[in-house]
Design an enzyme around this catalytic site. Structure first.
Site, PDB file in Angstrom:
ATOM      1  N   ASP A 151     -40.793 108.924  34.182  1.00 15.65           N
ATOM      2  CA  ASP A 151     -40.294 109.912  35.141  1.00 15.65           C
ATOM      3  C   ASP A 151     -40.231 111.318  34.547  1.00 15.65           C
ATOM      4  O   ASP A 151     -40.133 112.294  35.283  1.00 15.65           O
ATOM      5  CB  ASP A 151     -38.903 109.506  35.637  1.00 15.65           C
ATOM      6  CG  ASP A 151     -38.953 108.248  36.485  1.00 15.65           C
ATOM      7  OD1 ASP A 151     -40.024 107.978  37.065  1.00 15.65           O
ATOM      8  OD2 ASP A 151     -37.944 107.531  36.560  1.00 15.65           O
ATOM      9  N   GLY A 196     -40.968 108.269  41.195  1.00 14.88           N
ATOM     10  CA  GLY A 196     -40.155 109.436  40.877  1.00 14.88           C
ATOM     11  C   GLY A 196     -39.060 109.586  41.912  1.00 14.88           C
ATOM     12  O   GLY A 196     -39.178 110.364  42.841  1.00 14.88           O
TER      13      GLY A 196
END
Lengths: 407, 407
Positions: A151, A196
């Site tokens: 991420d 994400g």
């Protein structure tokens, strides 16, 4: 010195390179200080399944397998946490420190001097809490964090190990999808949903295709930008005027205010809500409002575990982060996380920040790199992402298939 | 001789290698017969977007780009139909042959002697119909088919170009998914939905993981086997007794008789039926009936377009199929499809069968290779699949990203 190393949180393609780095540096340290009783015969224990496994005393001696150079090399190229992982948060010590006592007891029983924890925000929370408590208790046991997450949302580090290989996978796959969806003469819209939840770094990185001469993705939508379904449909309609195939990269974390139904709109035959992701939802909108051919693609866990073509830069950096953690331990540090600093010509230095800074914080994608329209990112983002995907690591193959390391 | 070559149907990672093979063989033929006025100066025209593009006279001279050896090499590694594709079926000539007349007119206008059509069952239908009609009309124009499909369901050939690379992608990805889903201590079920609407070849090929020492997939469900949701749940329950992570490979084409609701069970907010695939459907069943952690993964178009690690065997065979078609044209043949025959030690010979045999037929996965329980395949299947994925082709990289050829 006895090290214990554990992996935590979601897997990546590079987390095992960090593990290998820890082992290598510990062995190197022993060779470097053959006269120093503290470092001359370092041992590295692997903890299976993170803190949870530690509480169950699931230790293995890494030397048993990693003293074999071939296995060590294979480990670095093997995706996902070879030691296993966990999703576990320590309670606040002020409220209940019984688990802390248990952890200390186990670490002392196994004569562990340093616990190295490879993970993301939650893991750094563990590093911060545990190191603070141990210090307060007067224990000399050190706890050091090694960053990892696809991420790229960890505070205090230029980027995170694992991210570069995910970026490379994403861009290669998007490029292939673009080839695929361009073959027909009919107009089409392809929506690619990208991991994400809180930060759009990975979706944003799809701008690298542009740098590679591709027209796609035509739009990039991030949790950090204002995003409405109405704007999305307008964007797509506009793009279809001049493009046969429109490709949109959408972060799974976008939360269009005009689509609050999208996770609860329909129920299946058991009355369960359909957990349709944003990609599927937008696909339906295009179908209904524009009516052209449309497809949504969810890259799913392949984004974090695909390892048949990794970024060399990423694996090397992951390894060095692991090595750096051992050297920081040698320097007597605790409660810190290894952090990468970027020099002017992408010369990375391996620094350290307090783990508490990274714990439970989210580093979001910079607003300054989002275009005013909120549907693309600027060339500054390309400059940031490009070095991360350089170089290639191919798997070791046997009989047509990659070899993976397993403990 | 003037060749026209077109690509049709769904893209694969190898279809451009066949296109390159056509070009190479045509050039080779010219060199081989420098005195023969018919072959000494061969030309290859590319037809954009298959028969549909032919009707719109969308021709390009392949020599313009493919005379550059670098571009030719790049084409072979580039996924998806570089010439574009179409989904188009010729009507029966007996009912309406106006399109046939138009095609002939265009081919004659461009002085084309041979039309080579790279595609699957539908494309072979075009080859069969058009060649038959041209012959009946007394036209000397030849039409020859080159096989391609990741479904491997073409009759008359041992396997099809494009399939091997899809098998390699599938197995590498399943192996990575297995690493990923094994990291946690909790029990989990992972359902991977694999392309193959009518035939389960691709899903069945996941048995190669077993050959590679992996425990997964624990179950393989094919359209060719009897499959019920009840059996699936029993299988999974049983496997969870001895396995922490159960992985199931499910062909998208399975049609469980006890799940006739699965494409119409729920409607979204617009009243449209949710097109939930079998993977999502089975995920919900596990959630409801077993209650453990469960995830479904749809490999989507990546199965057919992923090309960042192709099977060398596949690309070479695809190229040779293209070359063979040109030599068959040289021999004056028409209405045929190139077919691969497997020798005892996997020595492949490039043969030809009437295109009408392959047209509109489906070659299904052999019943004899399905276990009595209907949830796995036998070792005979491994022997069949294993040679197809041998060898690796990596992309040409530039600045961290693959280079793709585009006309």
């Amino acid at each position: 010195m006895r090290f214990a190393v554990a992996q935590s949180g979601g897997p990546t393609a590079a987390i095992n390179a960090s593990l290998a780095g820890v082992y290598e540096a510990a062995m190197e340290l022993s060779k470097k200080f053959p006269e120093d009783p503290r470092f001359c015969s370092n041992t590295v224990l692997g903890v299976l399944h993170g803190i949870q496994g530690l509480l169950e005393e699931k230790f293995i001696d890494l030397n048993d397998s990693l003293s074999d150079p071939h296995k060590l090399a294979l480990l670095k190229k093997t995706p996902a946490s070879a030691l296993g992982s966990c999703r576990f948060r320590l309670p606040k010590a002020e409220q209940d420190d019984s688990l802390y006592h248990k952890i200390r007891q186990i670490l002392e029983k196994h004569e562990i001097d340093v616990l190295l924890y490879i993970g993301g925000n939650d893991s750094m929370d563990t590093v911060a809490k545990l190191s603070k408590w141990l210090l307060e208790q007067g224990s000399p046991i050190q706890v050091i964090g090694v960053p990892k997450t696809i991420d790229n949302d960890l505070v205090g580090t230029d980027h995170t190990p694992g991210f570069g290989s995910a970026v490379k996978y994403l861009n290669m796959t998007l490029q292939e999808i673009l080839r695929d969806c361009s073959v027909y003469q009919v107009q089409s819209v392809t929506i690619v949903e990208i991991m994400g939840r809180d930060a759009g770094w990975l979706a944003a990185s799809s701008c690298l295709l542009r740098h590679n001469g591709e027209s796609a993705p035509h739009f990039i939508y991030l949790p950090e930008s204002e995003f409405t379904v109405a704007q999305f449909l307008n964007d797509v309609r506009e793009a279809l005027k001049t493009n046969r195939c429109v490709v949109c990269a959408v972060s799974e974390g976008v939360k269009p205010p005009d689509a609050d139904l999208f996770r609860s709109g329909a129920n299946d035959e058991f009355g369960h809500a359909y957990l349709s992701g944003i990609g599927k939802y937008l696909e339906k909108q295009v179908q209904r409002e524009i009516g052209c051919k449309v497809r949504s693609v969810e890259l799913n866990i392949m984004q974090r575990c695909s390892a048949h073509l990794c970024a060399y830069t990423d694996l090397i950096e992951a390894e060095r982060c692991g090595m750096r953690a051992v050297w920081l331990a040698h320097d007597g540090q605790s409660g810190i996380m290894v952090a990468m600093k970027r020099g002017e010509h992408y010369d990375i230095s391996y620094d350290a920040i307090p783990a508490s800074e990274a714990a439970n914080s989210i580093r979001t994608f910079p607003q300054a790199w989002i275009t005013p329209e909120g549907n693309q990112v600027t060339d500054d983002a390309i400059d940031y992402f490009l070095p991360l995907i350089q170089g290639e690591v191919y798997p070791e193959m046997s009989n047509g298939m990659p070899l993976h390391f397993q403990f």
